[in-house]
Motif scaffolding. Structure first.
Motif, PDB file in Angstrom:
ATOM      1  N   ILE A 256      -4.232 -20.454   7.359  1.00 28.73           N
ATOM      2  CA  ILE A 256      -3.696 -20.991   8.604  1.00 28.73           C
ATOM      3  C   ILE A 256      -4.561 -20.633   9.808  1.00 28.73           C
ATOM      4  N   CYS A 257      -5.126 -19.445   9.822  1.00 28.46           N
ATOM      5  CA  CYS A 257      -5.956 -19.028  10.950  1.00 28.46           C
ATOM      6  C   CYS A 257      -7.382 -18.720  10.487  1.00 28.46           C
ATOM      7  N   ALA A 258      -7.913 -19.565   9.630  1.00 33.89           N
ATOM      8  CA  ALA A 258      -9.286 -19.370   9.159  1.00 33.89           C
ATOM      9  C   ALA A 258     -10.216 -19.297  10.360  1.00 33.89           C
TER      10      ALA A 258
ATOM     11  N   GLN B 260     -13.506 -19.572  10.180  1.00 27.40           N
ATOM     12  CA  GLN B 260     -14.661 -20.446   9.981  1.00 27.40           C
ATOM     13  C   GLN B 260     -14.311 -21.503   8.956  1.00 27.40           C
ATOM     14  N   CYS B 261     -14.999 -22.626   9.052  1.00 27.22           N
ATOM     15  CA  CYS B 261     -14.830 -23.696   8.078  1.00 27.22           C
ATOM     16  C   CYS B 261     -15.259 -23.147   6.726  1.00 27.22           C
ATOM     17  N   GLN B 262     -14.431 -23.310   5.737  1.00 28.70           N
ATOM     18  CA  GLN B 262     -14.728 -22.757   4.430  1.00 28.70           C
ATOM     19  C   GLN B 262     -15.652 -23.660   3.611  1.00 28.70           C
ATOM     20  N   ARG B 263     -16.129 -24.716   4.230  1.00 27.08           N
ATOM     21  CA  ARG B 263     -17.114 -25.565   3.574  1.00 27.08           C
ATOM     22  C   ARG B 263     -18.486 -25.411   4.218  1.00 27.08           C
ATOM     23  N   CYS B 264     -18.578 -25.553   5.544  1.00 23.27           N
ATOM     24  CA  CYS B 264     -19.886 -25.517   6.215  1.00 23.27           C
ATOM     25  C   CYS B 264     -20.124 -24.221   6.997  1.00 23.27           C
ATOM     26  N   ASN B 265     -19.120 -23.360   7.045  1.00 24.42           N
ATOM     27  CA  ASN B 265     -19.194 -22.058   7.718  1.00 24.42           C
ATOM     28  C   ASN B 265     -19.276 -22.129   9.241  1.00 24.42           C
ATOM     29  N   THR B 266     -18.961 -23.275   9.835  1.00 26.56           N
ATOM     30  CA  THR B 266     -18.898 -23.380  11.284  1.00 26.56           C
ATOM     31  C   THR B 266     -17.784 -22.478  11.800  1.00 26.56           C
ATOM     32  N   PRO B 267     -18.056 -21.648  12.817  1.00 24.43           N
ATOM     33  CA  PRO B 267     -16.997 -20.802  13.376  1.00 24.43           C
ATOM     34  C   PRO B 267     -15.864 -21.655  13.961  1.00 24.43           C
TER      35      PRO B 267
ATOM     36  N   ILE C 233      -8.068 -28.389   9.116  1.00 29.78           N
ATOM     37  CA  ILE C 233      -7.199 -29.097   8.179  1.00 29.78           C
ATOM     38  C   ILE C 233      -7.550 -28.603   6.778  1.00 29.78           C
ATOM     39  N   LEU C 234      -6.617 -28.701   5.845  1.00 30.78           N
ATOM     40  CA  LEU C 234      -6.913 -28.290   4.481  1.00 30.78           C
ATOM     41  C   LEU C 234      -7.537 -29.445   3.711  1.00 30.78           C
ATOM     42  N   SER C 235      -8.541 -29.135   2.943  1.00 32.93           N
ATOM     43  CA  SER C 235      -9.209 -30.133   2.112  1.00 32.93           C
ATOM     44  C   SER C 235      -8.280 -30.605   1.000  1.00 32.93           C
ATOM     45  N   VAL C 236      -8.290 -31.891   0.728  1.00 33.16           N
ATOM     46  CA  VAL C 236      -7.514 -32.396  -0.406  1.00 33.16           C
ATOM     47  C   VAL C 236      -8.250 -32.157  -1.722  1.00 33.16           C
ATOM     48  N   TYR C 237      -9.495 -31.742  -1.649  1.00 29.69           N
ATOM     49  CA  TYR C 237     -10.281 -31.490  -2.860  1.00 29.69           C
ATOM     50  C   TYR C 237     -10.139 -30.064  -3.367  1.00 29.69           C
ATOM     51  N   ASP C 238     -10.211 -29.093  -2.461  1.00 22.71           N
ATOM     52  CA  ASP C 238     -10.163 -27.699  -2.919  1.00 22.71           C
ATOM     53  C   ASP C 238      -9.157 -26.851  -2.146  1.00 22.71           C
ATOM     54  N   HIS C 239      -8.390 -27.464  -1.259  1.00 24.48           N
ATOM     55  CA  HIS C 239      -7.303 -26.810  -0.522  1.00 24.48           C
ATOM     56  C   HIS C 239      -7.775 -25.697   0.405  1.00 24.48           C
ATOM     57  N   LYS C 240      -9.023 -25.742   0.816  1.00 23.71           N
ATOM     58  CA  LYS C 240      -9.557 -24.749   1.737  1.00 23.71           C
ATOM     59  C   LYS C 240      -9.514 -25.293   3.161  1.00 23.71           C
ATOM     60  N   ALA C 241      -9.456 -24.377   4.122  1.00 18.99           N
ATOM     61  CA  ALA C 241      -9.450 -24.773   5.536  1.00 18.99           C
ATOM     62  C   ALA C 241     -10.842 -25.254   5.924  1.00 18.99           C
TER      63      ALA C 241
ATOM     64  N   GLY D  26       8.654 -31.954   2.118  1.00 17.57           N
ATOM     65  CA  GLY D  26       7.671 -33.024   2.024  1.00 17.57           C
ATOM     66  C   GLY D  26       6.423 -32.757   2.847  1.00 17.57           C
ATOM     67  N   HIS D  27       5.479 -33.668   2.792  1.00 16.13           N
ATOM     68  CA  HIS D  27       4.211 -33.474   3.497  1.00 16.13           C
ATOM     69  C   HIS D  27       4.354 -33.584   5.013  1.00 16.13           C
ATOM     70  N   GLY D  28       5.493 -34.010   5.502  1.00 11.54           N
ATOM     71  CA  GLY D  28       5.699 -34.144   6.935  1.00 11.54           C
ATOM     72  C   GLY D  28       6.309 -32.927   7.610  1.00 11.54           C
ATOM     73  N   ASP D  29       6.586 -31.869   6.855  1.00 11.37           N
ATOM     74  CA  ASP D  29       7.179 -30.657   7.422  1.00 11.37           C
ATOM     75  C   ASP D  29       6.079 -29.732   7.921  1.00 11.37           C
ATOM     76  N   PRO D  30       5.965 -29.513   9.240  1.00 16.70           N
ATOM     77  CA  PRO D  30       4.867 -28.712   9.789  1.00 16.70           C
ATOM     78  C   PRO D  30       4.861 -27.258   9.337  1.00 16.70           C
ATOM     79  N   ARG D  31       5.926 -26.794   8.730  1.00 17.62           N
ATOM     80  CA  ARG D  31       5.953 -25.419   8.234  1.00 17.62           C
ATOM     81  C   ARG D  31       5.436 -25.313   6.807  1.00 17.62           C
ATOM     82  N   GLY D  32       5.195 -26.429   6.152  1.00 16.08           N
ATOM     83  CA  GLY D  32       4.846 -26.415   4.745  1.00 16.08           C
ATOM     84  C   GLY D  32       3.360 -26.531   4.462  1.00 16.08           C
ATOM     85  N   TYR D  33       2.991 -26.094   3.293  1.00 17.17           N
ATOM     86  CA  TYR D  33       1.612 -26.126   2.802  1.00 17.17           C
ATOM     87  C   TYR D  33       1.066 -27.550   2.796  1.00 17.17           C
TER      88      TYR D  33
END
Length: 87
Positions: A10-12, A14-21, A29-37, A70-77
């Motif tokens: 939730i508070c990453a 840095q980007c867990q793909r390109c390492n941008t701070p 946003i979470l990736s739909v491929y690997d669920h990383k921020a 569901g996917h529309g609940d802001p408290r959910g994964y």
């Protein structure tokens, strides 16, 4: 899904793909491929992949089947895969 994802993603800071701070006010946003921020630039790259619609639909279906909300609940994964959020 249980709550440990929040601490890691939730508070990453840095980007867990390109390492941008990422600052607290930067959207992520979470990736739909690997669920990383990931940053929004990486999300745009994801969306340009030819398999993105299929993979995204699969994640949405899994959310509806297995998530406590569901996917529309802001408290959910699941929400964080489809809507940008800030820390």
């Amino acid at each position: 899904m249980n709550e440990p994802w929040k601490e890691e993603l939730i508070c990453a800071i840095q980007c867990q793909r390109c390492n941008t701070p990422l600052k607290k006010e930067d959207p992520r946003i979470l990736s739909v491929y690997d669920h990383k921020a990931i940053c929004m630039n990486c999300k745009r790259e994801e969306e340009s992949r030819p398999d993105f619609p299929e993979v995204s639909m699969r994640v949405a279906e899994q959310c509806l089947l297995h998530a406590e909300s569901g996917h529309g609940d802001p408290r959910g994964y699941c929400y964080h895969h489809f809507y940008p959020y800030r820390c």
